[in-house]
Every structure is written in C-alpha cells, then in structure tokens.
Design a protein around this motif. Structure first.
Motif, PDB file in Angstrom:
ATOM      1  N   ARG A  80      -8.346  -2.822   4.390  1.00 25.89           N
ATOM      2  CA  ARG A  80      -8.242  -2.664   2.852  1.00 25.89           C
ATOM      3  C   ARG A  80      -9.256  -1.117   2.648  1.00 25.89           C
TER       4      ARG A  80
ATOM      5  N   GLU B 113       1.409   2.124  -9.589  1.00 27.84           N
ATOM      6  CA  GLU B 113       0.384   2.827 -10.587  1.00 27.84           C
ATOM      7  C   GLU B 113       0.990   3.522 -11.664  1.00 27.84           C
TER       8      GLU B 113
ATOM      9  N   TYR C 109       0.850  -1.333   0.105  1.00 26.00           N
ATOM     10  CA  TYR C 109      -0.080  -0.101  -0.014  1.00 26.00           C
ATOM     11  C   TYR C 109       0.909   1.128  -0.060  1.00 26.00           C
TER      12      TYR C 109
ATOM     13  N   SER D 210       1.305   8.126   1.519  1.00 26.21           N
ATOM     14  CA  SER D 210       2.389   7.970   0.388  1.00 26.21           C
ATOM     15  C   SER D 210       3.293   9.240   0.274  1.00 26.21           C
TER      16      SER D 210
ATOM     17  N   LEU E 157      -0.713  -2.208 -11.835  1.00 27.73           N
ATOM     18  CA  LEU E 157      -1.766  -2.507 -10.789  1.00 27.73           C
ATOM     19  C   LEU E 157      -2.454  -3.992 -11.237  1.00 27.73           C
TER      20      LEU E 157
ATOM     21  N   SER F 116       7.590  -1.257  -0.017  1.00 28.83           N
ATOM     22  CA  SER F 116       6.949  -0.245  -0.689  1.00 28.83           C
ATOM     23  C   SER F 116       7.940   1.195  -0.577  1.00 28.83           C
TER      24      SER F 116
ATOM     25  N   ARG G 235      -6.574   0.799  -1.986  1.00 28.75           N
ATOM     26  CA  ARG G 235      -5.299   1.038  -2.519  1.00 28.75           C
ATOM     27  C   ARG G 235      -4.424  -0.005  -1.792  1.00 28.75           C
ATOM     28  N   HIS G 236      -4.548  -1.241  -1.633  1.00 28.95           N
ATOM     29  CA  HIS G 236      -3.925  -2.507  -0.858  1.00 28.95           C
ATOM     30  C   HIS G 236      -4.059  -3.625  -1.717  1.00 28.95           C
TER      31      HIS G 236
ATOM     32  N   PHE H 214       2.454   1.487  -3.797  1.00 31.63           N
ATOM     33  CA  PHE H 214       1.077   1.351  -4.667  1.00 31.63           C
ATOM     34  C   PHE H 214       1.212   2.427  -5.606  1.00 31.63           C
ATOM     35  N   ASP H 215       1.660   3.800  -4.957  1.00 29.45           N
ATOM     36  CA  ASP H 215       1.529   5.006  -6.094  1.00 29.45           C
ATOM     37  C   ASP H 215       2.631   4.779  -7.133  1.00 29.45           C
TER      38      ASP H 215
ATOM     39  N   ASP I  96      -8.456   3.061   1.191  1.00 29.89           N
ATOM     40  CA  ASP I  96      -9.346   2.933   0.154  1.00 29.89           C
ATOM     41  C   ASP I  96      -9.084   2.125  -0.846  1.00 29.89           C
TER      42      ASP I  96
ATOM     43  N   GLN J  96      -2.911  -7.169  -9.175  1.00 29.06           N
ATOM     44  CA  GLN J  96      -4.264  -7.614  -8.521  1.00 29.06           C
ATOM     45  C   GLN J  96      -4.335  -8.930  -8.883  1.00 29.06           C
TER      46      GLN J  96
END
Ligand code: FAD
Length: 387
Positions: free
Chosen positions: A92, A55, A47, A384, A60, A300, A98-99, A51-52, A96, A64
C-alpha cells in the motif's frame, strides 16, 4: 444530442458509465441479466486508474468503509508452513496508500448506491436482438417488446451479448491464456480469523482470505486446456479433480464449496477486437478490453474506460462519431500494453514448476527494494491513465 442511452450490463463498467452519463445530462437506462448485484466474487486490489475515477465520483469514503485492513499475505507450503510474506502495508505504501482491498461485490454495491435513485435499472433482463438505423437503435427484449435508443453501450462483460449480436461469436475475439479461475465463498472453518494465505503447486494455486460475516473467500487458479464446462456441477467436478490431492486445507475448502451457492468460474482469456464500436453501439470494459481475471486491474480499467467514454460523449455534445474513436484512441494503447503485462503476470501467478515457485517466493522477499518495486509497479499497472 443522442441523450437516450441504453447500457447493457450493471457490472463495474456499466454502473460507472451510468453515473457519469447522468452527471453529464444524458439519460442512461441500465439493463442487467442477474436478479440483483449480490454476488461478491473475490478480494480485489483496487488502485491506479479506478482509484482516480472513484475519487472523482466522491466515493472514496464509502470504499474506505469496505476496505479490509489486511496486514500480510503469507505464502505457505503443503504443511501450511510460511515460505514468504508479502507485507500488504508495504504494498500500500508503494501505491502511496491510494489502494483498497475489498470484495469485487463491495465495489459494485458502492457504485450502485451512486445511481440507484437517478438511473432506471431493470434486473433479470437482457437484449435478444438489436437493429441499428441511421438515427436510432432498436432493441428487442425477451418479452417481445422493443424500445428505441439513440445509443447502446455494451458493458456486459467478457461474454458480452451486445458484442455477440453485432460483431458475432466470441471465439473470433477470445485469446484463451490457458488458465481457469474460480472464486467461492464458504463458512470460515479456520481458527485464524484474519487469514490471508496463498498456496502454490506447479500449475495451480489457491488463495484464501477471511471476510466479514465469519466467511472465507477462496480463489482457485489453475493451468489447463480449454474445457467445455457449463453447469454448476461440471464446474465443481472439475475443481475437485484438479485440487483434490493438493493437500493443506484444500480438501476442506472443496467440501465446503459443495455446500455453497456462490461460485464464480471462468476461463482466463483476453478480448481483442477492433474497433470497439459499430454505428451507434459501443463497448466498454471486459467486453472489448479484457485484461484477464488474473491481471488485478479489470475493475479499475473498466471504470477508466467508462469515465473516458462518458467524458468524450459529453465533450462531443453526444456526437458518437467523434466520441467513440476518441475514446478508443485514448484507451487502446494502454490496454494493449497491459494485456502483454497481464500475460506475463498470469504465469507468475500460477507457476509452472517448483523452480518457478521458488523464484516467486524469492521475488516476494525483495519486491519492495527500489529496483524491484518499479518493475512490480509496472507489472501490476499501477500508473493511472486518468488525467
Ligand atoms: C459475479 C461476478 C464476479 C466476479 N468476480 C471476480 C473476481 O473475484 N475477481 C476478478 O478479478 N474478477 C471478477 N469478475 C470480473 C471482473 O469484475 C471484471 O473483469 C471487471 O470488473 C470488468 O468489469 P465489466 O463491467 O467490464 O464486467 P463485469 O464486471 O463482468 O460486468 C458485466 C455485467 O454485465 C452483466 N451481463 C452479462 N451478460 C449480460 C446480458 N446478456 N444482459 C445484461 N447484462 C449482462 C453481468 O451480469 C455483469 O453484471 C467478476 C464478474 C462477475 C460478473
């Protein structure tokens, strides 16, 4: 423009850095001491900053596909009786959605796919020596060959060889927090094929999860003084000594562990050094900014570091004298904050006594209430740093 860049270590930071450097028209080359990237490690929560970055890398969807749709983590006692339940769905939601949950190796596999056709990568090798000059870095390899690069970036993890060569022995930079962690993958001997359990006793905890291929991933964590354990057998023996009497299904896991070739074992330490670069050589990820194996954000933040360094090099047209300090200035204050939070998190991950275990179970019951969830978000570094 300093385009030829050697990256030492094809882990999470190294693969991410290779992706961004080639995207920004540099010529990265990766070396990796392992023969392949098949080791899986344990289930990670992914996350925040990583995660950013993922993206931005448009991966992603691939991540997923690796995600384990776990619904809850049960905290059990020595009889396997549930003491508290952490709703992964609520966790999660707090992030939001985003995990993701997947094995550390799943992330490595997806990152590797993004560069394997564009970035040269040599497995089974490592630097043996490095000489920095005004205009280049000369690197020597085990077969006595040597090659020249404009820059070298060490992404070779907590026990970084790049750091050892240029900065000296690890002991100068290591802050051992008094815990060990081991991850093992065995056959799944449980009836419950969606198992996700944590069992804590004073100074030790075991977390297990069912993983694809009818296998079981186990994470052992325990409080301990520093041991001089080097061989596979010494690690197995130490784990057996510490966990043998723990009860529940732990003896069965220990027996299965002895048949398994997969064991990741390390001390829980943080790395602190300053600066993160020397001449034409820089460090990224655990090599310079390790939060700990228990912080839940090592992968991360390693991705964040790689992305920030590549961006700074790109913006400075490869001028490392500008890019290295700018990269460190952006990241280091965040790392320092998160290192302090990670120290606190380690002690709740492996509670000292039964009272602390009771508090942990209580906290789990209330953690998604508004006041608690903002503390929790901060503790796990959910915010983030990627712009
Ligand atoms: C096999 C493995 C399993 C792990 N499992 C877990 C886990 O389950 N949970 C967890 O929290 N953390 C785990 N970690 C650590 C976690 O992945 C890192 O903390 C985090 O990803 C930081 O990333 P990094 O790229 O800086 O370091 P890492 O991901 O550790 O990557 C470093 C890379 O450098 C390579 N390397 C090391 N020395 C050399 C050398 N001399 N020459 C060339 N290459 C070298 C390593 O093989 C590795 O590929 C694991 C690390 C590894 C290597």
């Amino acid at each position: 423009m300093n385009t030829n860049i050697l990256i030492s270590g094809a882990g999470i930071a190294g693969l991410t850095l290779a992706y961004w450097l080639q995207k920004f028209n540099f010529n990265p080359t990766l070396i990796e001491k392992r023969p392949n990237l098949k080791e899986e490690g344990f289930m990670i929560d992914f996350y925040g900053s990583g995660f950013d970055v993922a993206e931005k890398m448009h991966i992603l969807e691939q991540l997923q596909a690796k995600h384990y749709p776990v619904s809850e983590l049960k905290f059990v006692n020595s009889q396997g009786k549930t003491q508290s339940i952490l709703s992964v769905e609520n966790f999660r939601k707090m992030l939001d959605f985003r995990h993701f949950n997947f094995m550390r190796g799943d992330l490595e596999t997806v990152l590797y796919e993004t560069i394997k056709n564009t970035v040269p990568i040599q497995f089974n090798t490592s630097m043996v020596q490095m000489h920095t000059h005004n205009d280049k870095v000369e690197v020597e390899f085990p077969d006595s060959s040597s090659r020249e690069y404009d820059l070298v970036i060490g992404t070779d993890g907590i026990h970084s060889q790049t750091r050892n060569i240029l900065w000296g022995s690890e002991s100068q930079f290591e802050n051992f927090l008094g815990y060990y962690v081991a991850c093992v993958i065995t056959e799944n001997f449980l009836e419950d094929k969606d198992a996700f359990y944590t069992y804590m006793k004073p100074k030790k905890q075991v977390t297990i999860c069912s993983i694809r291929g009818n296998r079981l991933g186990t994470l052992f964590a325990f409080k301990s003084e520093k041991h001089d354990v080097r061989t596979h057998q010494q690690k197995l023996d130490l784990l057996s000594d510490v966990f043998d009497q723990m009860g529940w299904i732990v003896p069965k896991i220990l027996a299965a562990m002895k048949r398994s070739p997969h064991l990741y074992f390390d001390a829980v330490s943080q790395i602190k050094l300053n600066p993160w670069y020397k001449d034409r050589v820089g460090l990224v990820g655990d090599a310079c900014q390790c939060l700990t194996l228990l912080a839940g954000q090592g992968a991360s933040m390693a991705m964040a570091g790689a992305y920030i360094l590549a961006t700074e090099l790109f913006q400075a047209y490869g001028n490392y004298q500008v890019a290295f300090p700018a990269y460190q200035a952006q990241l280091q204050p965040e790392i320092e904050k998160r290192q302090i939070q990670a120290q606190k998190l380690a002690s709740s991950f492996v509670p000292d006594n039964y009272f602390s275990i009771w508090i942990t179970n209580l906290f789990i019951k209330f953690m998604f209430l508004p006041g608690f969830s903002s503390i929790f978000r901060q503790q796990i570094g959910a915010k983030s740093i990627i712009k």
